[in-house]
Design a protein around this motif. Structure first.
Motif, short mmCIF file in Angstrom:
data_model
loop_
_atom_site.label_atom_id
_atom_site.label_comp_id
_atom_site.label_asym_id
_atom_site.label_seq_id
_atom_site.Cartn_x
_atom_site.Cartn_y
_atom_site.Cartn_z
N VAL A 166 0.87 -1.18 0.00
CA VAL A 166 0.00 0.00 0.00
C VAL A 166 0.91 1.24 0.00
O VAL A 166 1.07 1.91 1.02
N PRO A 167 1.53 1.54 -1.15
CA PRO A 167 2.50 2.64 -1.18
C PRO A 167 1.89 4.01 -0.94
O PRO A 167 2.59 4.93 -0.48
N SER A 168 0.60 4.17 -1.18
CA SER A 168 -0.03 5.48 -0.99
C SER A 168 -0.03 5.91 0.48
O SER A 168 -0.12 7.10 0.77
N VAL A 169 0.08 4.97 1.39
CA VAL A 169 0.17 5.28 2.82
C VAL A 169 1.57 4.97 3.34
O VAL A 169 2.10 5.68 4.20
N HIS A 170 2.19 3.92 2.80
CA HIS A 170 3.51 3.46 3.24
C HIS A 170 4.57 4.56 3.06
O HIS A 170 5.35 4.82 3.98
#
Length: 123
Positions: free
Chosen positions: A101-105
Motif C-alpha cells: 500500500v505505497p499510498s500510505v507506506h
C-alpha cells in the motif's frame, strides 16, 4: 555518594537513548535510499526488505533504551511513550509494506523520518 551514582547511571542511560535514536534515524534514512533502489535496480527489493527488519529492530532498541533511561533515574516517562508510539508506527509501516500500500507506506515513512530527526534533536 548515592546521588552521584544515580546521576552517572542516568547519564549513561541518556547516552544510550541518544545512540538508539540516532541508529533508528539512520536506518529510516537507509530505507528511503533502498526504496529508491527498489524502483531502479534488481537488488533494491532485497535491501529494502533487510532494511525493514533492521529498522524494526532499531525501533525496539529505542524502546529498550527509553525504558532503561527512565527507570534507574526516575525521570519522565515521556521518552518511553514516544518510543512506544514509534514502535506502533514501525509496525503499521511493516504491515503496509507487506500489503503493498505505497499510498500510505511512503508518506508514513517520511513522517517517521521527520519524527525521528525531531526526537534526535530534542535529546
Amino acid at each position: 555518594m548515592a546521588t552521584q551514582a544515580t546521576t552517572a547511571k542516568a547519564r549513561r542511560g541518556s547516552s544510550f537513548l541518544r545512540i538508539a535514536i540516532a541508529l533508528q534515524t539512520l536506518t529510516i534514512f537507509f530505507q528511503a535510499v533502498s526504496a529508491g533502489l527498489l524502483l531502479t535496480s534488481s537488488y533494491g527489493e532485497t535491501l529494502h526488505s533487510v532494511g525493514a527488519r533492521v529498522m524494526y529492530g532499531a525501533s525496539m532498541l529505542y524502546l529498550l533504551a527509553a525504558v532503561l533511561a527512565w527507570k534507574p533515574g526516575g525521570g519522565s516517562p515521556r521518552p518511553v511513550w514516544h518510543a512506544s508510539g514509534f514502535l506502533v508506527l514501525a509496525s503499521v509501516q511493516v504491515v503496509l509494506g507487506i500489503a503493498h500500500v505505497p499510498s500510505v507506506h511512503l508518506p508514513l515513512g517520511v513522517l517517521m523520518f521527520g519524527l525521528s530527526v525531531l526526537a534526535l534533536a530534542r535529546r
